[in-house]
Structure formats: structure tokens, C-alpha cells
Design an enzyme around this catalytic site. Sequence first.
Site, PDB file in Angstrom:
ATOM      1  CG  ASN A  21      -0.767  -0.229   2.473  1.00 15.87           C
ATOM      2  OD1 ASN A  21      -0.149  -1.207   2.845  1.00 15.87           O
ATOM      3  ND2 ASN A  21      -1.181   0.687   3.313  1.00 15.87           N
ATOM      4  CG  ASP A  22      -0.106   4.074   2.864  1.00 19.36           C
ATOM      5  OD1 ASP A  22      -1.033   3.473   2.329  1.00 19.36           O
ATOM      6  OD2 ASP A  22      -0.189   4.565   4.012  1.00 19.36           O
TER       7      ASP A  22
HETATM    8  N1  DQQ Z   1      -1.915   3.041   5.608  1.00 26.77           N
HETATM    9  C1  DQQ Z   1      -0.963   2.835   6.652  1.00 26.77           C
HETATM   10  C2  DQQ Z   1      -1.276   3.875   7.679  1.00 26.77           C
HETATM   11  C3  DQQ Z   1      -1.953   4.914   6.890  1.00 26.77           C
HETATM   12  C4  DQQ Z   1      -2.768   4.138   5.926  1.00 26.77           C
HETATM   13  C5  DQQ Z   1      -1.085   1.451   7.186  1.00 26.77           C
HETATM   14  C6  DQQ Z   1      -3.176   4.871   4.697  1.00 26.77           C
HETATM   15  O1  DQQ Z   1      -0.120   4.338   8.334  1.00 26.77           O
HETATM   16  O2  DQQ Z   1      -2.668   5.773   7.710  1.00 26.77           O
HETATM   17  O3  DQQ Z   1      -0.685   0.492   6.241  1.00 26.77           O
HETATM   18  O4  DQQ Z   1      -3.463   4.012   3.628  1.00 26.77           O
END
Ligand code: DQQ
Length: 482
Positions: A21-22
Site C-alpha cells: 500500500n502507501d
Molecule cells: N496506511 C498505513 C497507515 C496509513 C494508511 C497502514 C493509509 O499508516 O494511515 O498500512 O493508507
Amino acid sequence: MASNEIHRPQFHFLPPANWMNDPNGLIHWKGQYHLFYQYNPNGAYHGTIHWGHAVSPDLVHWKHLPIALTPGPGGPDKDGCWSGCVVDNQGTPTMIYTGVFPPALCIAWSEDDLVTWVKHPGNPVLSPPPELDISMGFDQEWRDPWVWKEDVSWNMLIGSGINEVGGAVLLYQSKDLIHWEYQRPLLVGEHLDLGAVWECPSLISMGERHILLISTLPEFSHTYYLTGAYTRQRFDPAIVGKTDFGRYFYAAQPLRDEHERWLMWGWIKEGRDARAQQAAGWSGVMSLPRVLDLFPDGRLGMAPAPELALLRDRHGHWENFTISPSDQYLLDDWHGRSLEIIAEFEPGEARMFGLWVCCSPDHSERTLIACDVIQQQLIIDRSDASLASGVDREPQMAPLRVSPDQRIRLHLFIDGSVIEVFADGHVCITSRVYPTRAESVFVELFALDGDATIASLDIWTLKSIWTGFEPSPASQVQSRTR
Ligand code: DQQ
């Protein structure tokens, strides 16, 4: 070709397998772009979050490096190393990230040019301020540090949410990255109607103006930009906009590179169900790098990084031709799953015009990318994009000024199941489509209810980013295992 392969992007970054993800910790270090990202090495689902790591000499070709951060059993990041950033602390790359659960600020540093990371033994260095009524979600909604230096002090933003108020970005200061003092909210969402919690904040300056990026909950589908003035620990937004209208581009993070450009990447989510993601064995794609710019009226300009031209292979070019509703314009020599298209349209009499992409010759699968003169919109219509079940089909729309005598420039990238569209340098829609048929690879142009003109059209087949990496001496050192 297995369906997993036809949907897997070739020129967007993603890990070899599993969940991503991020984007995190983006930094241009000694001439190399470093991309860290939220990563689950245990499967194509969100859980046991580590920081994956990759490096690029040119923003285009990437090479995977060893996992940078692993949750520490019994430590403040035992349940995951969530998002954060990397800064240059007098020559020492330093990570500031979120340990969970409960959320806690953690620090790590590297002494070998970002390959291995030592966690600070005093972690966590900070917890949520007890005086704030922080909302509960996963736990207390307080995470995703963004850090920058101003004079002798480090400043930090943390994404949060305050009960009965809304999303919030909290401002902290430190002299050493370890001892932090809470200052005040930089901004709260009271009158902004941008959701109850703000994640992944970042603040960048462009000339005299500042841009705050936030990703909002519970919507969990947009990164917003707010253009305004940041002075004396306060931020007054004058303009609020979406970095992308597609609902897949999320948790975007910027990077100031050594060429003094602001770049931005976002996590592109999947548009198929969890079962299909797990069956494929991968989930999540990194967007193409976007170069940011500020229009005089405060809108955020976004363009694909020019370095992406390195991927161009076969090229077709046409100029000044009319497209009529009664004819079909199939670009049959330029088909494929990895394409870049730049089309400049003159709308003329047409009510709607644009392209069909990922088309099968019998039209049983195809995706519409259109400019609508009546609705003043850019539209991606996925009703017929795939014969599969369990995939998203909702239309995607963005406001776009379309007038008969004004040229519209669409810049498109098609990559397996990812479509990124940039319209007129500031309106973006990222989409996901999962056509099932091997021949759903064609592009057609169209105009509806009147002729439009193609002022110019360029189409390229694009090469994969996984070939052609020329490691510099620094990245050869980085490729050794821990
Ligand atoms: N993804 C992370 C967090 C964030 C969120 C967790 C945003 O730190 O707030 O994987 O997609």
C-alpha cells in the site's frame, strides 16, 4: 498468458508478490531515488506491515532491495511498521514512522546508504497528546509522520481525527528528531467537510505558497490537496482539490528531488475483490511519478515525469484528421497492454469524444475514456470493461472544462489492469480494469453527435521497467543482502 500476468503492470512499480500500500520515506539520496512502501510479505492482504524498499537511478527502472523495516516482537511496532518518512539528519538517513498498536512514533537510521536500518532503542519516542480527544478507529487515529527542517528545528505533521470536530493535522517540533513537543493543530476539518480522520499528511512549498496533502477517512479513496499560506504554525487553505478523481489513488506522498522538483506517488488500490487479489498473489500498485506544479489560480498541476519517455518503444503519429460519428477509427497496428497515448482533440461539433481502450475486436470488452461537452466532464466508463464478475464497474468522473473551440489534451497510460489519465495537465483519473480476453488490447477513437478533430495523436508501446536497470556504484553496494 495467465490472467494474473495480463493484469499485472509492466511499467508501474510493484513488489514481486504480495500486498503493497502507501509509498513511504521517498528520498533522492546520492543520485538514487529510494522508494519505501507498506508491504506484507505474508500475502496479498493488509497485515504484518513491513517497509519494502526499491531504488531507481532514473525514476523509471527499479530494483528491489531487502525489506527495510520489520515489526519487532514485543516492541512498539510489533503489530506493524505503518507509514512515515525519511529525512537527511546531517548525513544520516533517518526514518520516522508509526508503530502500531497503539500508535507510537518510532525512529530508525541507516549507516549504509539506506539498506539496513537500526531502530532507536528508546522507541517509541512519542505517543498521542493526552489533552486531545482523538477519535478511535484502528486504535487512536494518530499516525503517518511527515518531517521537515526549518532553521534549526525539525517540524512534524501527524495525521489524526478529533471527536466531534473532524480530520486534523497536528504540528510538532523537535531539535533532535527524538524529543518532540506538540505545538498545535496545523489544520482541523471543522468547516471543510473532508471526513473524520486525515491520514498521510505532507506539507510542501512552491514559491510563496504551500500545499498540504491529506488522505481522508472514512472515504479512504482520495488524496486532497489544499493550496494556501503557511505562516507562524498556521495554514490557511484557499483552494481544495483532488489529486485524482478515480477513487484508487490514495495515501500520496511527495518527494523533493535533487533537481528541485516536487514529485508525487500514490498507492493505486485494486478494483477486484479480495479473493481475486489473493488468487493473483499480489495486490496494490505504485502510481507513476507525477511532477507537481502550481497554476496561478492555486490549482495543482500534475504531469507524468518526463523520464518515463525512456520506456517508449514503437511509435505512431498522426495529425489533423476528422473523426466522425459514422466511422470507426481502430489503431490496429498500435495495440497492447503497455501503451502511452497523447491525444489532442478539437471538440468541434461533437457532444462527446475520446477513446475506447482495452477493446476486444468484437467489443465484448472495452473501456470508454471520454470528454463530455454537455456535462463538462472527463469520464471513464467501465460498464463493459471486463466479462469477469467481482470487478469494479462504477463510472469515474472528473470536472473538465470542454468547449468546442478549445483543444483538450489527454495523456494516457495503459498498463495491464492500470489506466492513468492526465487531462490538460491538472485533472487526473486513475482506474483499474480487468479484461479477460487475450485480444482486449486495441484502441479506437470516437466522436458522438458531430465531428471532432484530432489535432495530433501519438501512441507508443512501452517497455517493462524491469529490464534496462543500469546500477550505479552506489546501488551495487546496496544490492548485497543483510
Ligand atoms: N496506511 C498505513 C497507515 C496509513 C494508511 C497502514 C493509509 O499508516 O494511515 O498500512 O493508507
